[in-house]
Write a protein that holds these residues in place. Structure first.
Motif, PDB file in Angstrom:
ATOM      1  N   ALA A  45       0.817  -1.215   0.000  1.00 54.62           N
ATOM      2  CA  ALA A  45       0.000   0.000   0.000  1.00 54.62           C
ATOM      3  C   ALA A  45       0.850   1.263   0.000  1.00 54.62           C
ATOM      4  O   ALA A  45       0.559   2.220  -0.729  1.00 54.62           O
ATOM      5  N   VAL A  46       1.926   1.296   0.810  1.00 51.84           N
ATOM      6  CA  VAL A  46       2.696   2.531   0.926  1.00 51.84           C
ATOM      7  C   VAL A  46       3.458   2.829  -0.363  1.00 51.84           C
ATOM      8  O   VAL A  46       3.641   4.003  -0.726  1.00 51.84           O
ATOM      9  N   ILE A  47       3.885   1.796  -1.076  1.00 49.43           N
ATOM     10  CA  ILE A  47       4.603   2.049  -2.325  1.00 49.43           C
ATOM     11  C   ILE A  47       3.638   2.543  -3.396  1.00 49.43           C
ATOM     12  O   ILE A  47       3.971   3.431  -4.192  1.00 49.43           O
ATOM     13  N   ILE A  48       2.415   1.998  -3.430  1.00 56.08           N
ATOM     14  CA  ILE A  48       1.411   2.517  -4.360  1.00 56.08           C
ATOM     15  C   ILE A  48       1.087   3.971  -4.020  1.00 56.08           C
ATOM     16  O   ILE A  48       0.996   4.837  -4.905  1.00 56.08           O
ATOM     17  N   LEU A  49       0.910   4.245  -2.723  1.00 53.91           N
ATOM     18  CA  LEU A  49       0.650   5.614  -2.274  1.00 53.91           C
ATOM     19  C   LEU A  49       1.765   6.551  -2.732  1.00 53.91           C
ATOM     20  O   LEU A  49       1.514   7.606  -3.341  1.00 53.91           O
ATOM     21  N   ALA A  50       3.008   6.178  -2.453  1.00 54.22           N
ATOM     22  CA  ALA A  50       4.141   7.042  -2.785  1.00 54.22           C
ATOM     23  C   ALA A  50       4.298   7.216  -4.294  1.00 54.22           C
ATOM     24  O   ALA A  50       4.625   8.306  -4.777  1.00 54.22           O
ATOM     25  N   ASP A  51       4.057   6.149  -5.052  1.00 58.69           N
ATOM     26  CA  ASP A  51       4.199   6.236  -6.505  1.00 58.69           C
ATOM     27  C   ASP A  51       3.175   7.202  -7.101  1.00 58.69           C
ATOM     28  O   ASP A  51       3.491   8.010  -7.981  1.00 58.69           O
ATOM     29  N   LEU A  52       1.936   7.134  -6.619  1.00 63.08           N
ATOM     30  CA  LEU A  52       0.907   8.038  -7.139  1.00 63.08           C
ATOM     31  C   LEU A  52       1.123   9.473  -6.655  1.00 63.08           C
ATOM     32  O   LEU A  52       0.811  10.427  -7.374  1.00 63.08           O
ATOM     33  N   VAL A  53       1.665   9.628  -5.451  1.00 62.79           N
ATOM     34  CA  VAL A  53       2.024  10.962  -4.978  1.00 62.79           C
ATOM     35  C   VAL A  53       3.087  11.560  -5.889  1.00 62.79           C
ATOM     36  O   VAL A  53       3.063  12.759  -6.216  1.00 62.79           O
ATOM     37  N   LYS A  54       4.041  10.733  -6.304  1.00 67.33           N
ATOM     38  CA  LYS A  54       5.063  11.206  -7.236  1.00 67.33           C
ATOM     39  C   LYS A  54       4.427  11.613  -8.568  1.00 67.33           C
ATOM     40  O   LYS A  54       4.782  12.651  -9.137  1.00 67.33           O
ATOM     41  N   GLU A  55       3.487  10.799  -9.075  1.00 70.13           N
ATOM     42  CA  GLU A  55       2.820  11.131 -10.337  1.00 70.13           C
ATOM     43  C   GLU A  55       2.047  12.438 -10.233  1.00 70.13           C
ATOM     44  O   GLU A  55       1.880  13.146 -11.226  1.00 70.13           O
ATOM     45  N   ALA A  56       1.593  12.760  -9.031  1.00 73.29           N
ATOM     46  CA  ALA A  56       0.890  14.034  -8.812  1.00 73.29           C
ATOM     47  C   ALA A  56       1.866  15.201  -8.694  1.00 73.29           C
ATOM     48  O   ALA A  56       1.440  16.334  -8.479  1.00 73.29           O
ATOM     49  N   GLY A 230      -4.554   5.665   2.488  1.00 67.16           N
ATOM     50  CA  GLY A 230      -3.894   6.658   1.639  1.00 67.16           C
ATOM     51  C   GLY A 230      -3.805   6.209   0.194  1.00 67.16           C
ATOM     52  O   GLY A 230      -4.050   6.987  -0.731  1.00 67.16           O
ATOM     53  N   ALA A 231      -3.462   4.928  -0.004  1.00 66.82           N
ATOM     54  CA  ALA A 231      -3.382   4.397  -1.369  1.00 66.82           C
ATOM     55  C   ALA A 231      -4.755   4.407  -2.035  1.00 66.82           C
ATOM     56  O   ALA A 231      -4.882   4.753  -3.221  1.00 66.82           O
ATOM     57  N   ALA A 232      -5.788   4.039  -1.277  1.00 66.95           N
ATOM     58  CA  ALA A 232      -7.144   4.034  -1.831  1.00 66.95           C
ATOM     59  C   ALA A 232      -7.578   5.435  -2.240  1.00 66.95           C
ATOM     60  O   ALA A 232      -8.222   5.623  -3.288  1.00 66.95           O
ATOM     61  N   LEU A 233      -7.241   6.432  -1.419  1.00 67.73           N
ATOM     62  CA  LEU A 233      -7.571   7.821  -1.743  1.00 67.73           C
ATOM     63  C   LEU A 233      -6.898   8.250  -3.042  1.00 67.73           C
ATOM     64  O   LEU A 233      -7.529   8.870  -3.912  1.00 67.73           O
ATOM     65  N   MET A 234      -5.624   7.899  -3.200  1.00 67.27           N
ATOM     66  CA  MET A 234      -4.893   8.288  -4.408  1.00 67.27           C
ATOM     67  C   MET A 234      -5.397   7.528  -5.638  1.00 67.27           C
ATOM     68  O   MET A 234      -5.483   8.092  -6.731  1.00 67.27           O
ATOM     69  N   ILE A 235      -5.728   6.269  -5.458  1.00 68.40           N
ATOM     70  CA  ILE A 235      -6.279   5.497  -6.587  1.00 68.40           C
ATOM     71  C   ILE A 235      -7.606   6.105  -7.041  1.00 68.40           C
ATOM     72  O   ILE A 235      -7.862   6.263  -8.242  1.00 68.40           O
ATOM     73  N   ALA A 236      -8.444   6.469  -6.069  1.00 67.78           N
ATOM     74  CA  ALA A 236      -9.726   7.091  -6.413  1.00 67.78           C
ATOM     75  C   ALA A 236      -9.507   8.426  -7.122  1.00 67.78           C
ATOM     76  O   ALA A 236     -10.204   8.754  -8.096  1.00 67.78           O
ATOM     77  N   ALA A 237      -8.530   9.193  -6.652  1.00 72.25           N
ATOM     78  CA  ALA A 237      -8.245  10.492  -7.261  1.00 72.25           C
ATOM     79  C   ALA A 237      -7.783  10.334  -8.704  1.00 72.25           C
ATOM     80  O   ALA A 237      -8.230  11.063  -9.609  1.00 72.25           O
ATOM     81  N   PHE A 238      -6.906   9.374  -8.966  1.00 66.25           N
ATOM     82  CA  PHE A 238      -6.421   9.168 -10.337  1.00 66.25           C
ATOM     83  C   PHE A 238      -7.488   8.517 -11.221  1.00 66.25           C
ATOM     84  O   PHE A 238      -7.499   8.743 -12.433  1.00 66.25           O
ATOM     85  N   ALA A 239      -8.369   7.710 -10.628  1.00 66.23           N
ATOM     86  CA  ALA A 239      -9.481   7.157 -11.399  1.00 66.23           C
ATOM     87  C   ALA A 239     -10.395   8.273 -11.884  1.00 66.23           C
ATOM     88  O   ALA A 239     -10.997   8.187 -12.968  1.00 66.23           O
ATOM     89  N   TRP A 240     -10.469   9.327 -11.110  1.00 68.91           N
ATOM     90  CA  TRP A 240     -11.288  10.482 -11.464  1.00 68.91           C
ATOM     91  C   TRP A 240     -10.574  11.399 -12.450  1.00 68.91           C
ATOM     92  O   TRP A 240     -11.163  11.840 -13.441  1.00 68.91           O
ATOM     93  N   SER A 244      -4.987   6.820 -16.863  1.00 69.30           N
ATOM     94  CA  SER A 244      -3.864   6.229 -17.582  1.00 69.30           C
ATOM     95  C   SER A 244      -2.715   5.859 -16.639  1.00 69.30           C
ATOM     96  O   SER A 244      -1.883   5.002 -16.972  1.00 69.30           O
ATOM     97  N   LYS A 245      -2.649   6.487 -15.477  1.00 65.74           N
ATOM     98  CA  LYS A 245      -1.580   6.188 -14.519  1.00 65.74           C
ATOM     99  C   LYS A 245      -1.874   4.958 -13.665  1.00 65.74           C
ATOM    100  O   LYS A 245      -0.993   4.461 -12.968  1.00 65.74           O
ATOM    101  N   LEU A 246      -3.105   4.459 -13.721  1.00 66.57           N
ATOM    102  CA  LEU A 246      -3.472   3.296 -12.914  1.00 66.57           C
ATOM    103  C   LEU A 246      -3.217   2.024 -13.725  1.00 66.57           C
ATOM    104  O   LEU A 246      -4.085   1.509 -14.417  1.00 66.57           O
TER     105      LEU A 246
END
Length: 391
Positions: A45-56, A230-240, A244-246
């Motif tokens: 979870a934390v690596i997914i969270l951090a990776d999407l934070v980086k993409e943001a 945190g990962a779920a929040l970021m996944i939901a944000a990128f789904a919205w 393409s980043k998911l």
């Protein structure tokens, strides 16, 4: 398939072979998997969270603004970069620092005219030496906390001084070996101009997710669920905002395969002699006074640089008497702050070398090993001394 992937699958295959042949009883193997299940959930979870934070672009913006704040002064930039790498390591774990900050720092080097190696070494060394303060900072810490029976606040209360000492010693060695004039490139650097982020909404959500994650840690909520939220929040944000980043590449299967294989192979080796060897090295009580703490830390550091710090910790841990917190914390210092000599001493170091190879950064091995040896000896000794002073 890369060499690292072959190692990971080979380790898992060997572990499954041990279980299939009965060398590791199924019950014991299952007990190991139950022990690391929350850790695997947290890591994924934390690596997914951090990776999407980086993409943001949160990390990119912070790095560029740090360089801008430094205003071309290498001393100021050095202090800012070490602080940034330390904070990310402490709160988001050392693998996050290596995987996400290394490319950010290398890009920063290209934009400022600074030699790439000083910035890259900052992320690597602090990923290892700044990973003492919180349970989430390192996988070995998560394993130790379970045995110590300490809360995150108690853990930090015991290790805050050793952590400060470890970071301070690392900063001195970083400056001497990589950041001083003649090593870092130009006398001054050109501060980059901060630009707008691609998606301000994603950027704000990423910042909020990081703040909430840190707050959950400070409130001592279960870290695996904090990371998962945190990962779920970021996944939901990128789904919205940007689906393409998911991709499946977000899921850190390589790390999970490595950890599962490790926790099947190491218990097997321990059953057939390795634990006895470690017991003889550590001693039944660790030695009189502080001698035992220094010896345990030294054994952990040497073994980490021979076989990797994660198996080193799990093997030596079994040789430490139950209830001896000082020895276990000294082992953490040795396996964390001491794993800076060889390219395979920690998983973070392996990942770091892969990033440097991809970006064409030349790492002089003689300098790497000699500087790492000096840092390990001085850093581990000073940090264990700080631990004993707070006993």
């Amino acid at each position: 398939m890369s060499v690292l992937d072959r190692i990971r699958f080979g380790l898992l295959g060997l572990g499954l072979l041990f279980v299939a042949t009965g060398l590791l009883p199924v019950r014991e193997a299952w007990s190991e998997m139950e022990r690391i299940a929350p850790i695997l959930l947290f890591l994924g979870a934390v690596i997914i969270l951090a990776d999407l934070v980086k993409e943001a672009q949160l990390f990119d913006v912070i790095a560029i603004r740090l360089a801008a704040v430094g205003r071309g002064n290498h001393v100021a930039l050095f202090l800012l970069c070490t602080a940034f790498a330390s904070v990310v390591t402490i709160f988001l774990n050392l693998d996050t620092t290596v995987v996400l900050l290394t490319p950010v720092m290398l890009a920063l080097a290209a934009r400022t005219g600074i030699a790439a190696l000083p910035l890259a070494m900052t992320t690597l060394w602090l990923a290892n030496t700044a990973a003492l303060l919180l349970p989430v900072s390192n996988l070995t810490n998560l394993l130790a906390v379970e045995r110590l029976g300490m809360s995150a606040r108690e853990f930090a209360g015991r290790l805050w001084l050793p952590q400060l000492v470890s970071i301070a010693v690392t900063m001195v060695f970083l400056w001497v070996f990589f950041w001083r004039r003649g090593r870092r490139g130009a006398v001054r650097y050109d501060p980059p101009t901060p630009g707008p982020v691609a998606d301000p909404v994603l950027f704000r959500i990423a910042a909020s997710a990081c703040v909430l994650f840190v707050a959950a840690i400070l409130l001592e909520l279960p870290i695996q669920f904090a990371a998962l939220a945190g990962a779920a929040l970021m996944i939901a944000a990128f789904a919205w905002r940007d689906r393409s980043k998911l991709t499946l590449a977000l899921f850190p299967w390589q790390l999970l395969v490595f950890v599962v294989g490790l926790f099947l192979v190491v218990p097997t080796l321990s059953r057939y002699g390795l634990a006895s060897v470690m017991s003889s090295l550590v001693g039944t009580s660790g030695g009189p006074g502080g001698d035992g703490a220094y010896r345990v830390a030294a054994v952990g550091a040497v073994l980490s640089n021979l076989i990797n710090n994660l198996p080193a910790y799990t093997v030596v841990e079994q040789a430490i008497p139950p209830g001896d917190r000082d020895l276990l914390l000294a082992l953490l210092i040795g396996t964390n702050a001491g794993s800076v000599i060889t390219p395979w001493a920690s998983l973070a170091t392996l990942l770091w070398f892969e990033w440097c190879r991809r970006r064409g950064v030349r790492v002089p091995m003689v300098t790497f090993v000699l500087a790492g040896t000096a840092l390990a000896v001085v850093g581990v000794t000073a940090t264990v001394t700080a631990l004993l002073l707070t006993a």
